[in-house]
Write a protein that holds these residues in place. Structure first.
Motif, PDB file in Angstrom:
ATOM      1  N   LYS A  58       7.781  13.743   6.228  1.00 47.93           N
ATOM      2  CA  LYS A  58       6.517  14.087   5.578  1.00 47.93           C
ATOM      3  C   LYS A  58       6.331  15.648   5.306  1.00 47.93           C
ATOM      4  O   LYS A  58       5.744  15.842   4.394  1.00 47.93           O
ATOM      5  N   TYR A  90       0.916  11.199  -0.036  1.00 50.17           N
ATOM      6  CA  TYR A  90      -0.272  11.534   0.968  1.00 50.17           C
ATOM      7  C   TYR A  90      -1.449  12.066   0.406  1.00 50.17           C
ATOM      8  O   TYR A  90      -1.216  12.900  -0.352  1.00 50.17           O
ATOM      9  N   ARG A  91      -2.042  11.037   0.660  1.00 45.69           N
ATOM     10  CA  ARG A  91      -3.627  11.545   0.179  1.00 45.69           C
ATOM     11  C   ARG A  91      -4.116  12.912   0.578  1.00 45.69           C
ATOM     12  O   ARG A  91      -4.955  13.744  -0.170  1.00 45.69           O
ATOM     13  N   THR A 139       9.212   5.711  -0.151  1.00 38.81           N
ATOM     14  CA  THR A 139       7.808   5.264  -0.628  1.00 38.81           C
ATOM     15  C   THR A 139       7.638   3.984  -0.916  1.00 38.81           C
ATOM     16  O   THR A 139       8.202   3.473  -1.774  1.00 38.81           O
ATOM     17  N   PRO A 144       5.028   5.378   3.926  1.00 46.24           N
ATOM     18  CA  PRO A 144       3.799   4.882   3.177  1.00 46.24           C
ATOM     19  C   PRO A 144       3.453   5.536   2.018  1.00 46.24           C
ATOM     20  O   PRO A 144       3.980   6.629   1.783  1.00 46.24           O
ATOM     21  N   TYR A 145       2.602   4.960   1.040  1.00 43.48           N
ATOM     22  CA  TYR A 145       1.953   5.497   0.143  1.00 43.48           C
ATOM     23  C   TYR A 145       0.332   5.104   0.268  1.00 43.48           C
ATOM     24  O   TYR A 145      -0.104   4.061   0.374  1.00 43.48           O
ATOM     25  N   GLU A 146      -0.265   6.217   0.192  1.00 36.77           N
ATOM     26  CA  GLU A 146      -1.743   6.232   0.208  1.00 36.77           C
ATOM     27  C   GLU A 146      -2.360   6.532  -1.168  1.00 36.77           C
ATOM     28  O   GLU A 146      -2.312   7.479  -1.519  1.00 36.77           O
ATOM     29  N   GLU A 149      -8.681   7.493  -3.425  1.00 39.50           N
ATOM     30  CA  GLU A 149      -9.678   6.739  -3.165  1.00 39.50           C
ATOM     31  C   GLU A 149     -10.652   7.127  -4.341  1.00 39.50           C
ATOM     32  O   GLU A 149     -11.510   5.912  -4.750  1.00 39.50           O
TER      33      GLU A 149
END
Length: 192
Positions: A58, A90-91, A139, A144-146, A149
């Protein structure tokens, strides 16, 4: 001769195989053909040059994205359209890059495609390798993949052709004044 346009960052994000590099290069070609100053920072190419030695933890991924964002900011504040094509999973770090750009000069493009389809179209076999544990920190599988939004543009690359996706991007940029409409750069026709 280059058209006079304020620089901005066009940031493509999405899972591996969703079409980021392909669309980034198509948009680059179109904007160059219009006489605009534009550069592409592809995630794979940046890893080989600017981020060589970074792994896929990360922390290393965040460092890579910050580096891409830094270069995009340098380019865009000097009148260049910077196109980034990186998974950027990552968002929080994407939002950090957005905040580092001049207000309104960051356009996030989310390439949304179901992972099941990405696995089917995966020519390199990376998803299968990740599923069998041969590739770590992949990923969408073991990492994770975020999704964003509130991205400015959402492309559904499982439902749209590359041409439709590109047209959607260009229309959005033209409607909001990021780039002049195409006809503004069409060569003048001589009257008979």
């Amino acid at each position: 001769m280059s058209a006079n346009v304020d620089g901005f960052t066009l940031w493509f994000t999405g899972l591996s195989g969703s079409g980021k590099t392909t669309l980034a290069r198509q948009v680059w070609r179109e904007l160059r053909a219009r006489g605009l100053k534009v550069e592409v920072l592809d995630g794979d190419v940046v890893r080989q040059n600017l981020s060589k030695g970074l792994g896929f933890s990360k922390e290393d991924r965040d460092t890579n994205i910050r580096r891409i964002g830094f270069v995009c900011n340098l380019l865009s504040r000097n009148g260049v359209i910077a196109i980034a094509a990186a998974i950027s999973p990552y968002r929080a770090v994407r939002d950090e890059v957005r905040a580092s750009q001049d207000t309104g000069r960051f356009v996030e493009v989310f390439l949304d495609c179901p992972i099941e389809l990405l696995m089917k179209r995966d020519v390199k076999g990376l998803y299968q390798k990740a599923l069998t544990g041969k590739v770590e920190n992949f990923t969408g599988i073991s990492d994770p993949y975020e999704p964003p939004e509130n991205p400015e543009i959402v492309l559904h690359t499982d439902q749209e052709t590359e041409e439709q996706s590109m047209a959607k991007i260009l229309a959005w940029l033209e409607e909001r004044g990021y780039v002049p409409p195409y006809h503004d750069h069409a060569p003048e026709r001589a009257c008979p």
